[in-house]
Design a protein around this motif. Sequence first.
Motif, PDB file in Angstrom:
ATOM      1  N   MET A   1      10.362  70.857  51.907  1.00 18.77           N
ATOM      2  CA  MET A   1      10.055  69.577  52.559  1.00 18.77           C
ATOM      3  C   MET A   1       9.809  68.474  51.528  1.00 18.77           C
ATOM      4  O   MET A   1      10.352  67.388  51.614  1.00 18.77           O
ATOM      5  N   LYS A  32       6.725  73.781  50.908  1.00 22.54           N
ATOM      6  CA  LYS A  32       7.628  74.135  51.995  1.00 22.54           C
ATOM      7  C   LYS A  32       7.127  73.553  53.305  1.00 22.54           C
ATOM      8  O   LYS A  32       5.941  73.299  53.480  1.00 22.54           O
ATOM      9  N   ARG A  33       8.046  73.368  54.224  1.00 24.41           N
ATOM     10  CA  ARG A  33       7.716  72.800  55.533  1.00 24.41           C
ATOM     11  C   ARG A  33       6.646  73.639  56.235  1.00 24.41           C
ATOM     12  O   ARG A  33       6.731  74.864  56.287  1.00 24.41           O
ATOM     13  N   ASP A  68      12.448  66.018  52.304  1.00 24.79           N
ATOM     14  CA  ASP A  68      13.415  66.561  53.263  1.00 24.79           C
ATOM     15  C   ASP A  68      14.838  66.410  52.735  1.00 24.79           C
ATOM     16  O   ASP A  68      15.770  66.080  53.481  1.00 24.79           O
ATOM     17  N   ARG A  86       7.215  59.007  58.706  1.00 25.87           N
ATOM     18  CA  ARG A  86       7.229  60.463  58.533  1.00 25.87           C
ATOM     19  C   ARG A  86       6.336  60.919  57.386  1.00 25.87           C
ATOM     20  O   ARG A  86       6.101  62.123  57.230  1.00 25.87           O
ATOM     21  N   ASP A 167       5.772  64.107  59.404  1.00 21.59           N
ATOM     22  CA  ASP A 167       6.139  65.461  58.976  1.00 21.59           C
ATOM     23  C   ASP A 167       5.326  65.886  57.759  1.00 21.59           C
ATOM     24  O   ASP A 167       5.142  67.086  57.526  1.00 21.59           O
ATOM     25  N   PHE A 168       4.876  64.891  56.973  1.00 21.61           N
ATOM     26  CA  PHE A 168       4.190  65.174  55.709  1.00 21.61           C
ATOM     27  C   PHE A 168       2.966  64.272  55.590  1.00 21.61           C
ATOM     28  O   PHE A 168       3.052  63.066  55.832  1.00 21.61           O
ATOM     29  N   ASN A 198       3.393  71.839  62.879  1.00 24.33           N
ATOM     30  CA  ASN A 198       4.184  72.276  61.724  1.00 24.33           C
ATOM     31  C   ASN A 198       4.170  71.226  60.606  1.00 24.33           C
ATOM     32  O   ASN A 198       5.192  70.956  59.964  1.00 24.33           O
ATOM     33  N   THR A 200       3.449  69.466  57.036  1.00 29.47           N
ATOM     34  CA  THR A 200       3.405  69.808  55.615  1.00 29.47           C
ATOM     35  C   THR A 200       2.320  68.946  54.979  1.00 29.47           C
ATOM     36  O   THR A 200       2.282  67.737  55.199  1.00 29.47           O
TER      37      THR A 200
END
Length: 268
Positions: A1, A32-33, A68, A86, A167-168, A198, A200
């Motif tokens: 990620m 990692k993700r 990503d 994100r 996402d992060f 999920n 990161t």
Amino acid sequence: MIELEEITKVYSRGFLRRQKTIAVNNVSISIKRGKTLGLVGESGSGKSTLGRIALRLIEPSSGTVRFDGIDLTRLKGSKLRKLRPRMQILFQDPDTSLDPRMTIRECMAEPLIISNRAGPEEMEDRILGLLGQVGLQSDLIDRYPFEISGGQKQRVALARVLSLDPDFIVADEPTAALDLSVQAQVLSLIKSIQKKSNLTILFISHDLQVIEQMSDSIAVMHHGSIIEQGTPQDILHIPMEHYTRNLVAAAYGSDAWLGKIKDLRAKS
């Protein structure tokens, strides 16, 4: 990620900017993700600088940041802005994230309006849903930040971050300003949300016990360099570097650490 490759950050100062300070020195890490990398080290070791470089809030002097699979160091303008939601940061002090002149409702609505995540008709439900996600009651919505506790403010700050569906997340000492009981609640909340979403996470702290609780892997930073990386078990039970051994002994006490090592040897 997220991958940081050979990142260096040098600050120049003084007459003709001839004095150089190396804040980050040739650092490479990856996460990692859905996993958490705990970044631990004393104040001034370069942890926060590295976290901000990972988000392109600070430009590295050299090296590459990939998110990503996308090379962030080459992105500019609208392409970088498109990725911003994100990638988010949760600060140590929620007062830096929350405007004291705005109610919790207004604080929560701000990122939703800017990012067009909710229209006027759905704004209320969206805000209440986010507050519920971080364990806050709806009766806080019209209070001001100074009218709620530090733990509640940090939960609001977390809800603001989550409003953009990141996402992060870089969590930069997010519980350092909280007392121990509230700290445990917030850490548990972050882990629960991470599992559901999920996420990161790059979790930054000087507290090795917090890092152990939160991390899938640990990187030890000292004077701008990563001197040791490994699983929590490796770092805490069989640290290779003298600096890391001092961190472990300071966090757990020498006797407790020796006990951990004896237990590990007995199992092996």
